[in-house]
Design an enzyme around this catalytic site. Sequence first.
Site, PDB file in Angstrom:
ATOM      1  CG  ASN A  37      30.360  40.701  32.765  1.00  0.00           C
ATOM      2  OD1 ASN A  37      29.154  40.696  33.120  1.00  0.00           O
ATOM      3  ND2 ASN A  37      31.109  40.531  33.678  1.00  0.00           N
ATOM      4  CE  LYS A  43      31.901  43.545  36.265  1.00  0.00           C
ATOM      5  NZ  LYS A  43      32.736  42.937  36.478  1.00  0.00           N
ATOM      6  CG  HIS A  76      33.132  37.015  34.902  1.00  0.00           C
ATOM      7  ND1 HIS A  76      32.998  37.114  36.311  1.00  0.00           N
ATOM      8  CD2 HIS A  76      33.477  38.025  33.944  1.00  0.00           C
ATOM      9  CE1 HIS A  76      33.680  38.737  36.135  1.00  0.00           C
ATOM     10  NE2 HIS A  76      33.669  38.931  35.090  1.00  0.00           N
ATOM     11  CD  GLU A 132      32.502  39.814  38.886  1.00  0.00           C
ATOM     12  OE1 GLU A 132      31.111  40.054  38.278  1.00  0.00           O
ATOM     13  OE2 GLU A 132      33.431  40.941  38.745  1.00  0.00           O
ATOM     14  CD  GLU A 150      37.101  39.106  32.170  1.00  0.00           C
ATOM     15  OE1 GLU A 150      36.135  40.653  31.321  1.00  0.00           O
ATOM     16  OE2 GLU A 150      36.617  38.440  32.635  1.00  0.00           O
ATOM     17  N   GLY A 174      37.207  44.941  37.784  1.00  0.00           N
ATOM     18  CA  GLY A 174      36.964  45.253  38.627  1.00  0.00           C
ATOM     19  C   GLY A 174      37.938  46.987  39.247  1.00  0.00           C
ATOM     20  CB  SER A 228      39.486  48.209  34.570  1.00  0.00           C
ATOM     21  OG  SER A 228      39.617  47.673  35.731  1.00  0.00           O
TER      22      SER A 228
HETATM   23  C1  PEP Z   1      34.033  42.051  33.493  1.00  0.00           C
HETATM   24  O1  PEP Z   1      32.862  41.954  34.365  1.00  0.00           O
HETATM   25  O2  PEP Z   1      34.656  40.915  32.773  1.00  0.00           O
HETATM   26  C2  PEP Z   1      35.777  43.339  33.227  1.00  0.00           C
HETATM   27  C3  PEP Z   1      36.081  42.913  32.485  1.00  0.00           C
HETATM   28  O3  PEP Z   1      35.222  43.967  34.165  1.00  0.00           O
HETATM   29  P1  PEP Z   1      35.895  45.594  34.496  1.00  0.00           P
HETATM   30  O4  PEP Z   1      35.590  45.594  32.849  1.00  0.00           O
HETATM   31  O5  PEP Z   1      34.625  46.162  35.200  1.00  0.00           O
HETATM   32  O6  PEP Z   1      36.804  45.054  34.485  1.00  0.00           O
END
Ligand code: PEP
Length: 250
Positions: A9, A11, A94, A96, A166, A172, A212
């Site tokens: 992803n 972003k 997601h 976000e 998630e 993040g 992460s």
């Molecule tokens: C994500 O954006 O779905 C995500 C898991 O981000 P990160 O790996 O940076 O935590």
Amino acid sequence: MGQYVIAGNWKMNKTPAEAAALIEEIKPLVKDASCKVVVGTPFIDLQAALDATAGTNIGVAAQNCYWEKSGAFTGEISADMLAKMGVQYVILGHSERRTFFGDNDLTVQKRVRGALDAGLTVILCVGEYLEQREQGITGEICAMQTKIALGGVSAEEMSRVIIAYEPVWAIGTGKTATAEQANEVCHLIRETLAGLYGADVAAATTIQYGGSMNAGNAAELLAQPDVDGGLIGGASLKANDFATIVAAAK
Ligand code: PEP
């Protein structure tokens, strides 16, 4: 369990030229992958990503879509438009989008419907906030988000649904769920799917962990019995790190 899928992803990162360059770096590193590999790019990068991935084992995902096919919806992109340009996947729900852009379980449900009707494969994100984990309601939150988003989705259509667990507190932030925490919730989501669709569909569905995940922790997370892949944010922007995660998904 489900087929392993490692999806990046990206972003809101990368211009079309930068997207093409990153894919050129990734391509040789993942060409022998034993899992499915997907890159989720900004809308403006999709054509560049489709061109760069043509004839490879890398699929392309959008990061959102609108449920209506066309019309007076300024600024939106429909699932139909994505499918017609050749995009195969769409990331929906997601955190976000839920946190910053007003998405909620019902709009996610409509987006899932629109995406499946258009022929796309959905990567559906669910996950709890830290306060919810501390309250001990992670299971309820993830089961509810899963059930609402899948309202009206048939057992047959589940072959085009991937669920990404998630935990919002891990996205993040550099704070990864432990392998046990990741597996526990992925297992619970699988039980939720079993309740909705039966054991066979639940077993065949890919359930990813995201939050992460990186080159250092991927192998342990991906070794968990109910973790069938990863949705990768930050680490998907570095070709070598992303490739290490792909290699860990066996
Ligand atoms: C994500 O954006 O779905 C995500 C898991 O981000 P990160 O790996 O940076 O935590």
